[in-house]
Design an enzyme around this catalytic site. Structure first.
Site, PDB file in Angstrom:
ATOM      1  N   HIS A 168       9.976 -50.811 -31.156  1.00 46.89           N
ATOM      2  CA  HIS A 168      10.113 -49.417 -30.717  1.00 46.89           C
ATOM      3  C   HIS A 168      10.024 -48.509 -31.947  1.00 46.89           C
ATOM      4  CE1 HIS A 168      12.126 -45.711 -29.386  1.00 46.89           C
ATOM      5  NE2 HIS A 168      11.583 -46.005 -28.219  1.00 46.89           N
ATOM      6  N   GLN A 188      -8.732 -40.118 -23.814  1.00 44.83           N
ATOM      7  CA  GLN A 188      -7.605 -41.031 -23.580  1.00 44.83           C
ATOM      8  C   GLN A 188      -7.325 -41.825 -24.857  1.00 44.83           C
ATOM      9  OE1 GLN A 188      -8.656 -44.212 -21.013  1.00 44.83           O
ATOM     10  NE2 GLN A 188      -6.560 -44.944 -20.735  1.00 44.83           N
ATOM     11  N   HIS A 237      10.873 -45.527 -12.015  1.00 37.24           N
ATOM     12  CA  HIS A 237      11.302 -45.392 -13.414  1.00 37.24           C
ATOM     13  C   HIS A 237      12.410 -44.332 -13.463  1.00 37.24           C
ATOM     14  CE1 HIS A 237       7.325 -46.975 -15.358  1.00 37.24           C
ATOM     15  NE2 HIS A 237       7.514 -47.494 -14.161  1.00 37.24           N
ATOM     16  N   LYS A 271      20.478 -55.189 -23.965  1.00 41.93           N
ATOM     17  CA  LYS A 271      19.990 -54.506 -22.747  1.00 41.93           C
ATOM     18  C   LYS A 271      19.818 -55.515 -21.610  1.00 41.93           C
ATOM     19  CE  LYS A 271      15.764 -52.298 -22.758  1.00 41.93           C
ATOM     20  NZ  LYS A 271      14.924 -51.120 -23.043  1.00 41.93           N
ATOM     21  N   TYR A 329       9.046 -53.593 -26.284  1.00 47.64           N
ATOM     22  CA  TYR A 329       8.004 -53.133 -27.217  1.00 47.64           C
ATOM     23  C   TYR A 329       7.557 -54.287 -28.104  1.00 47.64           C
ATOM     24  CZ  TYR A 329       9.952 -48.908 -25.364  1.00 47.64           C
ATOM     25  OH  TYR A 329      10.367 -47.950 -24.474  1.00 47.64           O
ATOM     26  N   ARG A 332      15.867 -45.109 -21.514  1.00 47.13           N
ATOM     27  CA  ARG A 332      16.503 -44.011 -22.232  1.00 47.13           C
ATOM     28  C   ARG A 332      15.649 -42.748 -22.096  1.00 47.13           C
ATOM     29  NH1 ARG A 332      16.172 -43.535 -28.649  1.00 47.13           N
ATOM     30  NH2 ARG A 332      14.126 -42.793 -28.015  1.00 47.13           N
ATOM     31  N   GLY A 333      14.348 -42.880 -22.310  1.00 48.98           N
ATOM     32  CA  GLY A 333      13.453 -41.722 -22.386  1.00 48.98           C
ATOM     33  C   GLY A 333      13.317 -41.268 -23.826  1.00 48.98           C
ATOM     34  N   GLU A 351       0.919 -49.430 -12.363  1.00 54.31           N
ATOM     35  CA  GLU A 351       1.776 -48.274 -12.635  1.00 54.31           C
ATOM     36  C   GLU A 351       1.014 -46.999 -12.315  1.00 54.31           C
ATOM     37  OE1 GLU A 351       4.301 -47.853 -16.297  1.00 54.31           O
ATOM     38  OE2 GLU A 351       3.085 -46.050 -16.572  1.00 54.31           O
ATOM     39  N   GLN A 410       5.473 -52.160 -23.365  1.00 51.40           N
ATOM     40  CA  GLN A 410       4.578 -51.072 -23.740  1.00 51.40           C
ATOM     41  C   GLN A 410       3.159 -51.656 -23.814  1.00 51.40           C
ATOM     42  OE1 GLN A 410       4.897 -49.729 -27.872  1.00 51.40           O
ATOM     43  NE2 GLN A 410       4.732 -47.608 -27.201  1.00 51.40           N
TER      44      GLN A 410
HETATM   45  P1  FAD Z   1      16.235 -48.100 -25.360  1.00 54.07           P
HETATM   46  O1  FAD Z   1      16.174 -49.459 -24.800  1.00 54.07           O
HETATM   47  O2  FAD Z   1      17.531 -47.348 -25.238  1.00 54.07           O
HETATM   48  O3  FAD Z   1      15.818 -48.197 -26.899  1.00 54.07           O
HETATM   49  C1  FAD Z   1      15.523 -47.012 -27.637  1.00 54.07           C
HETATM   50  C2  FAD Z   1      15.787 -47.266 -29.129  1.00 54.07           C
HETATM   51  O4  FAD Z   1      17.191 -47.413 -29.347  1.00 54.07           O
HETATM   52  C3  FAD Z   1      15.143 -48.555 -29.638  1.00 54.07           C
HETATM   53  O5  FAD Z   1      14.730 -48.306 -30.957  1.00 54.07           O
HETATM   54  C4  FAD Z   1      16.291 -49.568 -29.607  1.00 54.07           C
HETATM   55  O6  FAD Z   1      16.145 -50.591 -30.566  1.00 54.07           O
HETATM   56  C5  FAD Z   1      17.484 -48.670 -29.931  1.00 54.07           C
HETATM   57  N1  FAD Z   1      18.727 -49.149 -29.310  1.00 54.07           N
HETATM   58  C6  FAD Z   1      18.885 -49.610 -28.055  1.00 54.07           C
HETATM   59  N2  FAD Z   1      20.175 -49.943 -27.837  1.00 54.07           N
HETATM   60  C7  FAD Z   1      20.858 -49.683 -28.980  1.00 54.07           C
HETATM   61  C8  FAD Z   1      22.210 -49.817 -29.391  1.00 54.07           C
HETATM   62  N3  FAD Z   1      23.146 -50.292 -28.548  1.00 54.07           N
HETATM   63  N4  FAD Z   1      22.539 -49.456 -30.658  1.00 54.07           N
HETATM   64  C9  FAD Z   1      21.613 -48.972 -31.516  1.00 54.07           C
HETATM   65  N5  FAD Z   1      20.292 -48.824 -31.180  1.00 54.07           N
HETATM   66  C10 FAD Z   1      19.927 -49.170 -29.931  1.00 54.07           C
HETATM   67  N6  FAD Z   1       9.363 -42.605 -20.514  1.00 54.07           N
HETATM   68  C11 FAD Z   1       9.545 -41.655 -19.556  1.00 54.07           C
HETATM   69  O7  FAD Z   1       9.974 -40.546 -19.870  1.00 54.07           O
HETATM   70  N7  FAD Z   1       9.251 -41.903 -18.248  1.00 54.07           N
HETATM   71  C12 FAD Z   1       8.796 -43.112 -17.810  1.00 54.07           C
HETATM   72  O8  FAD Z   1       8.541 -43.291 -16.625  1.00 54.07           O
HETATM   73  C13 FAD Z   1       8.600 -44.141 -18.792  1.00 54.07           C
HETATM   74  N8  FAD Z   1       8.169 -45.371 -18.426  1.00 54.07           N
HETATM   75  C14 FAD Z   1       8.048 -46.357 -19.380  1.00 54.07           C
HETATM   76  C15 FAD Z   1       7.634 -47.635 -18.974  1.00 54.07           C
HETATM   77  C16 FAD Z   1       7.502 -48.656 -19.914  1.00 54.07           C
HETATM   78  C17 FAD Z   1       7.078 -50.034 -19.460  1.00 54.07           C
HETATM   79  C18 FAD Z   1       7.762 -48.392 -21.282  1.00 54.07           C
HETATM   80  C19 FAD Z   1       7.589 -49.474 -22.310  1.00 54.07           C
HETATM   81  C20 FAD Z   1       8.171 -47.124 -21.689  1.00 54.07           C
HETATM   82  C21 FAD Z   1       8.319 -46.103 -20.756  1.00 54.07           C
HETATM   83  N9  FAD Z   1       8.734 -44.820 -21.115  1.00 54.07           N
HETATM   84  C22 FAD Z   1       8.907 -43.840 -20.163  1.00 54.07           C
HETATM   85  C23 FAD Z   1       8.950 -44.481 -22.535  1.00 54.07           C
HETATM   86  C24 FAD Z   1      10.418 -44.680 -22.967  1.00 54.07           C
HETATM   87  O9  FAD Z   1      11.259 -43.782 -22.286  1.00 54.07           O
HETATM   88  C25 FAD Z   1      10.488 -44.433 -24.489  1.00 54.07           C
HETATM   89  O10 FAD Z   1       9.764 -45.419 -25.163  1.00 54.07           O
HETATM   90  C26 FAD Z   1      11.872 -44.274 -25.073  1.00 54.07           C
HETATM   91  O11 FAD Z   1      11.725 -43.818 -26.424  1.00 54.07           O
HETATM   92  C27 FAD Z   1      12.703 -45.563 -25.135  1.00 54.07           C
HETATM   93  O12 FAD Z   1      13.185 -45.901 -23.911  1.00 54.07           O
HETATM   94  P2  FAD Z   1      13.908 -47.331 -23.711  1.00 54.07           P
HETATM   95  O13 FAD Z   1      14.486 -47.346 -22.366  1.00 54.07           O
HETATM   96  O14 FAD Z   1      13.024 -48.432 -24.128  1.00 54.07           O
HETATM   97  O15 FAD Z   1      15.110 -47.145 -24.803  1.00 54.07           O
END
Ligand code: FAD
Length: 292
Positions: free
Chosen positions: A144, A207, A73, A160, A140, A103-104, A12, A171
């Site tokens: 999360h 870091q 991403h 998802k 995660y 989601r972010g 990455e 993560q």
């Molecule tokens: P989601 O999958 O939407 O989950 C977020 C939260 O919502 C979780 O607690 C989940 O349990 C809950 N949830 C999900 N679906 C539902 C539902 N239907 N109803 C109720 N609750 C729900 N961030 C960046 O800004 N840029 C990047 O490039 C980036 N790269 C990443 C790469 C990896 C491998 C990882 C692990 C994370 C990365 N992130 C990045 C961070 C990420 O954007 C954050 O961790 C963010 O808070 C969650 O994103 P997600 O897509 O996992 O969210």
């Protein structure tokens, strides 16, 4: 034990601030190219930089100039459907068709846009608008941070994946047992796609401190804490021990049949090279690479 498959090794990187320019990251990517990673993923800014100027440009370079599969991403909480459609068209134009749909993070002082509440909403949108894209999701192993508990987090992860993820990337984590436990729970929940383990070698004190602040949900094993404590003021030893710790994690994961290792390189080709050199036989990689 009979090995069931050959795991992948992927990297990455993150796009630099556009004001800095891409020369340094292009050079680092050229050096990573020699290591023949299975893919390189490129992070995207959540509400700070223009994704087309940064992430799409880097994926274009990786796909077309380096000829390495790449994943863009895409965090969506601050994007509208129109903005996502434009990004999809740009990715199409440069021939990149893999997206890590996210989601972010939600910043307390910036209101999200209305179109995408969860990553699942983005996945459903992409599946309708541009079904030829392959979609990967984030997960995660230690839950999360927004989730009340791991069970609801895994239930949401199942939704998802069912929306259309072909694989997952975790993560970062430092305790492999937490990862194995998470994998088992995913199987029980009916999540059967490959899960790539995110590994970040700790190379310096800043870091480590940043990480301790931002990843409160991650358990630091005693062995790992001891490294941070002992070599706090000895950068060379901290780097050596951080790399050795990551190699140790990778050897254990590969031995236990992980689908893939996704290395958080922090844009550092020397780190990628060190890990590659110590572990490449496990990945069946290009044995001709000797050194930089
Ligand atoms: P989601 O999958 O939407 O989950 C977020 C939260 O919502 C979780 O607690 C989940 O349990 C809950 N949830 C999900 N679906 C539902 C539902 N239907 N109803 C109720 N609750 C729900 N961030 C960046 O800004 N840029 C990047 O490039 C980036 N790269 C990443 C790469 C990896 C491998 C990882 C692990 C994370 C990365 N992130 C990045 C961070 C990420 O954007 C954050 O961790 C963010 O808070 C969650 O994103 P997600 O897509 O996992 O969210």
């Amino acid at each position: 034990m009979v090995r069931r498959h050959t795991p992948s090794l992927s990297f990455e990187v993150f796009p630099p601030n556009p004001a800095v320019g891409n020369d340094k990251i292009f050079q680092a990517l050229r050096e990573m190219q020699d290591l023949a990673p299975h893919f390189i993923s490129v992070t995207a800014s959540n509400n700070k930089f223009d994704i087309e100027e940064t992430t799409v440009r880097l994926t274009e370079f990786i796909a077309n100039e380096l000829q390495i599969p790449t994943i863009a991403h895409l965090p969506a909480v601050y994007l509208t459907k129109d903005m996502v459609s434009n990004i999809l068209q740009s990715l199409d134009r440069v021939g990149v068709h893999q997206i890590l749909a996210l989601r972010g993070d939600i910043f307390p002082d910036v209101a999200p846009k209305d179109d995408f509440t969860y990553a699942t909403d983005l996945i459903e949108y992409i599946k309708t608008e541009a079904p030829h894209f392959d979609i990967i999701g984030a997960c995660y192993p230690e839950g999360h941070p927004d989730s009340p508990n791991q069970i609801s987090d895994i239930q949401n992860l199942k939704k998802k994946v069912d929306a259309g993820c072909s694989s997952l990337v975790t993560q970062l984590f430092f305790d492999n047992e937490r990862f194995y436990d998470f994998q088992d729970k995913c199987i029980l929940a009916g999540i059967e796609v490959p899960i790539h383990a995110g590994i970040m070698p700790i190379l310096n004190r800043n870091q480590a401190l940043r990480l301790l602040k931002t990843c409160e949900n991650i358990k630091l094993p005693r062995k790992f804490r001891a490294i941070l404590d002992k070599y706090e003021h000895d950068p060379e030893s901290l780097r050596a021990a951080g790399l050795a710790y990551a190699v140790d994690q990778i050897v254990d994961l590969v031995t236990q049949d992980v689908a893939g290792i996704h290395l958080y390189t922090m844009n550092n080709a020397a780190t990628a090279y060190h890990i590659y050199k110590a572990t490449h036989a496990l990945f069946n990689h290009n044995p001709s690479v000797q050194s930089f």
